[in-house]
Motif scaffolding. Structure first.
Motif, PDB file in Angstrom:
ATOM      1  N   GLY A  35       0.804  -1.217   0.000  1.00 24.00           N
ATOM      2  CA  GLY A  35       0.000   0.000   0.000  1.00 24.00           C
ATOM      3  C   GLY A  35       0.832   1.259   0.000  1.00 24.00           C
ATOM      4  N   TRP A  36       0.183   2.325  -0.398  1.00 23.71           N
ATOM      5  CA  TRP A  36       0.764   3.663  -0.336  1.00 23.71           C
ATOM      6  C   TRP A  36       0.041   4.464   0.747  1.00 23.71           C
ATOM      7  CZ3 TRP A  36       5.106   5.121  -2.611  1.00 23.71           C
ATOM      8  CH2 TRP A  36       5.534   4.458  -3.754  1.00 23.71           C
ATOM      9  N   PHE A  37       0.826   5.140   1.547  1.00 21.51           N
ATOM     10  CA  PHE A  37       0.307   5.988   2.599  1.00 21.51           C
ATOM     11  C   PHE A  37       0.955   7.353   2.457  1.00 21.51           C
ATOM     12  CE2 PHE A  37      -1.789   2.784   5.253  1.00 21.51           C
ATOM     13  CZ  PHE A  37      -1.274   1.621   4.700  1.00 21.51           C
ATOM     14  N   ARG A  38       0.358   8.351   3.072  1.00 22.44           N
ATOM     15  CA  ARG A  38       0.975   9.666   3.067  1.00 22.44           C
ATOM     16  C   ARG A  38       0.719  10.355   4.399  1.00 22.44           C
ATOM     17  NH1 ARG A  38      -2.814  12.813  -1.426  1.00 22.44           N
ATOM     18  NH2 ARG A  38      -4.740  12.931  -0.167  1.00 22.44           N
ATOM     19  N   GLN A  39       1.616  11.259   4.710  1.00 20.42           N
ATOM     20  CA  GLN A  39       1.486  11.960   5.985  1.00 20.42           C
ATOM     21  C   GLN A  39       2.017  13.381   5.855  1.00 20.42           C
ATOM     22  OE1 GLN A  39       3.413  10.077   9.367  1.00 20.42           O
ATOM     23  NE2 GLN A  39       1.909  10.987  10.756  1.00 20.42           N
ATOM     24  N   VAL A  40       1.250  14.287   6.382  1.00 13.69           N
ATOM     25  CA  VAL A  40       1.655  15.670   6.510  1.00 13.69           C
ATOM     26  C   VAL A  40       2.068  15.875   7.955  1.00 13.69           C
ATOM     27  CG1 VAL A  40       0.920  18.071   6.367  1.00 13.69           C
ATOM     28  CG2 VAL A  40       0.070  16.405   4.699  1.00 13.69           C
ATOM     29  N   GLU A  41       3.146  16.580   8.173  1.00 11.98           N
ATOM     30  CA  GLU A  41       3.644  16.778   9.534  1.00 11.98           C
ATOM     31  C   GLU A  41       2.551  17.349  10.423  1.00 11.98           C
ATOM     32  OE1 GLU A  41       7.310  18.855   9.661  1.00 11.98           O
ATOM     33  OE2 GLU A  41       7.420  18.848  11.835  1.00 11.98           O
ATOM     34  N   LYS A  43      -0.142  15.769  11.202  1.00 13.07           N
ATOM     35  CA  LYS A  43      -1.422  15.147  10.919  1.00 13.07           C
ATOM     36  C   LYS A  43      -1.269  13.634  10.901  1.00 13.07           C
ATOM     37  CE  LYS A  43      -3.459  18.972   8.323  1.00 13.07           C
ATOM     38  NZ  LYS A  43      -4.187  19.360   7.092  1.00 13.07           N
ATOM     39  N   GLU A  44      -2.392  12.950  10.950  1.00 14.42           N
ATOM     40  CA  GLU A  44      -2.369  11.493  10.947  1.00 14.42           C
ATOM     41  C   GLU A  44      -2.008  10.964   9.556  1.00 14.42           C
ATOM     42  OE1 GLU A  44      -5.699  10.560  14.412  1.00 14.42           O
ATOM     43  OE2 GLU A  44      -5.947   9.792  12.384  1.00 14.42           O
ATOM     44  N   ARG A  45      -1.397   9.815   9.561  1.00 13.98           N
ATOM     45  CA  ARG A  45      -1.053   9.173   8.297  1.00 13.98           C
ATOM     46  C   ARG A  45      -2.337   8.693   7.627  1.00 13.98           C
ATOM     47  NH1 ARG A  45       3.702   5.138   8.919  1.00 13.98           N
ATOM     48  NH2 ARG A  45       2.198   4.131  10.305  1.00 13.98           N
ATOM     49  N   GLU A  46      -2.395   8.828   6.327  1.00 18.57           N
ATOM     50  CA  GLU A  46      -3.582   8.460   5.554  1.00 18.57           C
ATOM     51  C   GLU A  46      -3.217   7.381   4.552  1.00 18.57           C
ATOM     52  OE1 GLU A  46      -6.727  10.718   2.514  1.00 18.57           O
ATOM     53  OE2 GLU A  46      -4.653  11.404   2.641  1.00 18.57           O
ATOM     54  N   ARG A  47      -4.066   6.376   4.451  1.00 17.64           N
ATOM     55  CA  ARG A  47      -3.857   5.371   3.414  1.00 17.64           C
ATOM     56  C   ARG A  47      -4.360   5.944   2.089  1.00 17.64           C
ATOM     57  NH1 ARG A  47      -6.641  -0.427   3.760  1.00 17.64           N
ATOM     58  NH2 ARG A  47      -8.459   0.827   3.242  1.00 17.64           N
ATOM     59  N   VAL A  48      -3.488   5.945   1.104  1.00 24.68           N
ATOM     60  CA  VAL A  48      -3.826   6.485  -0.206  1.00 24.68           C
ATOM     61  C   VAL A  48      -4.428   5.401  -1.097  1.00 24.68           C
ATOM     62  CG1 VAL A  48      -2.923   7.605  -2.275  1.00 24.68           C
ATOM     63  CG2 VAL A  48      -1.980   8.196  -0.023  1.00 24.68           C
ATOM     64  N   ALA A  49      -3.763   4.276  -1.150  1.00 25.78           N
ATOM     65  CA  ALA A  49      -4.233   3.180  -2.004  1.00 25.78           C
ATOM     66  C   ALA A  49      -3.564   1.890  -1.558  1.00 25.78           C
ATOM     67  CB  ALA A  49      -3.919   3.457  -3.469  1.00 25.78           C
ATOM     68  N   GLN A  50      -4.213   0.779  -1.861  1.00 27.10           N
ATOM     69  CA  GLN A  50      -3.705  -0.522  -1.416  1.00 27.10           C
ATOM     70  C   GLN A  50      -4.126  -1.606  -2.387  1.00 27.10           C
ATOM     71  OE1 GLN A  50      -3.698  -1.609   2.862  1.00 27.10           O
ATOM     72  NE2 GLN A  50      -5.184  -3.183   2.272  1.00 27.10           N
ATOM     73  N   TYR A  94       4.643   7.141   1.732  1.00 18.30           N
ATOM     74  CA  TYR A  94       5.303   5.936   2.203  1.00 18.30           C
ATOM     75  C   TYR A  94       4.715   4.703   1.523  1.00 18.30           C
ATOM     76  CZ  TYR A  94       6.826   8.896   6.094  1.00 18.30           C
ATOM     77  OH  TYR A  94       7.365   9.891   6.863  1.00 18.30           O
ATOM     78  N   CYS A  95       5.576   3.738   1.298  1.00 15.74           N
ATOM     79  CA  CYS A  95       5.150   2.439   0.780  1.00 15.74           C
ATOM     80  C   CYS A  95       5.270   1.421   1.902  1.00 15.74           C
ATOM     81  CB  CYS A  95       6.038   2.049  -0.398  1.00 15.74           C
ATOM     82  SG  CYS A  95       5.719   0.413  -1.086  1.00 15.74           S
ATOM     83  N   ALA A  96       4.319   0.515   1.948  1.00 15.20           N
ATOM     84  CA  ALA A  96       4.332  -0.525   2.967  1.00 15.20           C
ATOM     85  C   ALA A  96       4.052  -1.878   2.316  1.00 15.20           C
ATOM     86  CB  ALA A  96       3.299  -0.225   4.042  1.00 15.20           C
ATOM     87  N   ALA A  97       4.595  -2.916   2.919  1.00 12.51           N
ATOM     88  CA  ALA A  97       4.429  -4.257   2.360  1.00 12.51           C
ATOM     89  C   ALA A  97       4.300  -5.280   3.473  1.00 12.51           C
ATOM     90  CB  ALA A  97       5.612  -4.599   1.463  1.00 12.51           C
ATOM     91  N   ASP A  98       3.633  -6.360   3.141  1.00 14.19           N
ATOM     92  CA  ASP A  98       3.517  -7.475   4.064  1.00 14.19           C
ATOM     93  C   ASP A  98       3.507  -8.774   3.274  1.00 14.19           C
ATOM     94  OD1 ASP A  98       1.440  -7.956   7.057  1.00 14.19           O
ATOM     95  OD2 ASP A  98       3.303  -8.903   6.396  1.00 14.19           O
ATOM     96  N   TYR A  99       3.809  -9.856   3.958  1.00 14.12           N
ATOM     97  CA  TYR A  99       3.904 -11.166   3.335  1.00 14.12           C
ATOM     98  C   TYR A  99       2.881 -12.117   3.933  1.00 14.12           C
ATOM     99  CZ  TYR A  99       8.230  -9.630   1.202  1.00 14.12           C
ATOM    100  OH  TYR A  99       9.165  -8.951   0.459  1.00 14.12           O
ATOM    101  N   ASP A 100       2.689 -13.189   3.205  1.00 15.94           N
ATOM    102  CA  ASP A 100       1.790 -14.238   3.672  1.00 15.94           C
ATOM    103  C   ASP A 100       2.226 -14.729   5.055  1.00 15.94           C
ATOM    104  OD1 ASP A 100      -0.181 -16.557   3.014  1.00 15.94           O
ATOM    105  OD2 ASP A 100       1.680 -17.551   3.621  1.00 15.94           O
ATOM    106  N   ARG A 101       1.255 -15.014   5.898  1.00 17.86           N
ATOM    107  CA  ARG A 101       1.550 -15.471   7.265  1.00 17.86           C
ATOM    108  C   ARG A 101       1.085 -16.904   7.425  1.00 17.86           C
ATOM    109  NH1 ARG A 101      -0.036  -9.988  10.706  1.00 17.86           N
ATOM    110  NH2 ARG A 101       1.129  -8.535   9.387  1.00 17.86           N
ATOM    111  N   GLY A 102       1.715 -17.777   6.693  1.00 16.76           N
ATOM    112  CA  GLY A 102       1.427 -19.202   6.841  1.00 16.76           C
ATOM    113  C   GLY A 102       0.060 -19.604   6.336  1.00 16.76           C
ATOM    114  N   GLY A 103      -0.432 -18.881   5.311  1.00 14.78           N
ATOM    115  CA  GLY A 103      -1.708 -19.260   4.720  1.00 14.78           C
ATOM    116  C   GLY A 103      -2.924 -18.714   5.441  1.00 14.78           C
TER     117      GLY A 103
END
Length: 126
Positions: A35-41, A43-50, A94-103
């Motif tokens: 996902g892509w997130f963004r943050q303005v100093e 302010k709270e971080r906002e999810r842009v797209a995922q 910001y870019c964020a990533a996650d992986y499979d957690r054992g199915g």
């Protein structure tokens, strides 16, 4: 060791476009979600797209119709095309990533992503 790196930020005038890229390295496995997130100093971080594990895509209302998220086949590179940029889009992205957690199926949210990039500044001037 998984690393996430964003590219493509910069300064652009209103109504301009930018394409952000995010490369995830350190693992040969495809990501589960990104996902892509963004943050303005201040302010709270906002999810842009995922992009989720099933390929479904979510956009923030603030960018719908102006943003396009995409991913390569290997699921280790993420893109964000932003058009018709406005000064309110100014933020660190910001870019964020996650992986499979054992199915196990799980929902990817801002609070579950373990891997984050350092962020890239996007500045839109009027």
């Amino acid at each position: 060791q998984v690393e996430v790196a964003e590219y493509g930020g910069g300064s652009v005038q209103s109504n301009g476009s930018l394409r952000l890229s995010c490369v995830v390295s350190g693992s040969t496995r495809p990501t589960y979600c990104m996902g892509w997130f963004r943050q303005v100093e201040g302010k709270e971080r906002e999810r842009v797209a995922q992009i989720d594990s099933d390929g479904s895509i979510t956009y923030a209302d603030s960018v719908k119709g102006r943003a396009t998220i995409s991913q390569n086949e290997e699921k280790n590179t993420l893109y964000l095309q932003m058009d018709s940029l406005e000064p309110r889009d100014t933020a660190v992205y910001y870019c964020a990533a996650d992986y499979d957690r054992g199915g196990i199926d799980f929902t990817c949210t801002e609070w579950t992503y373990p891997y984050w990039g350092q962020g890239t500044q996007v500045t839109v001037s009027s």
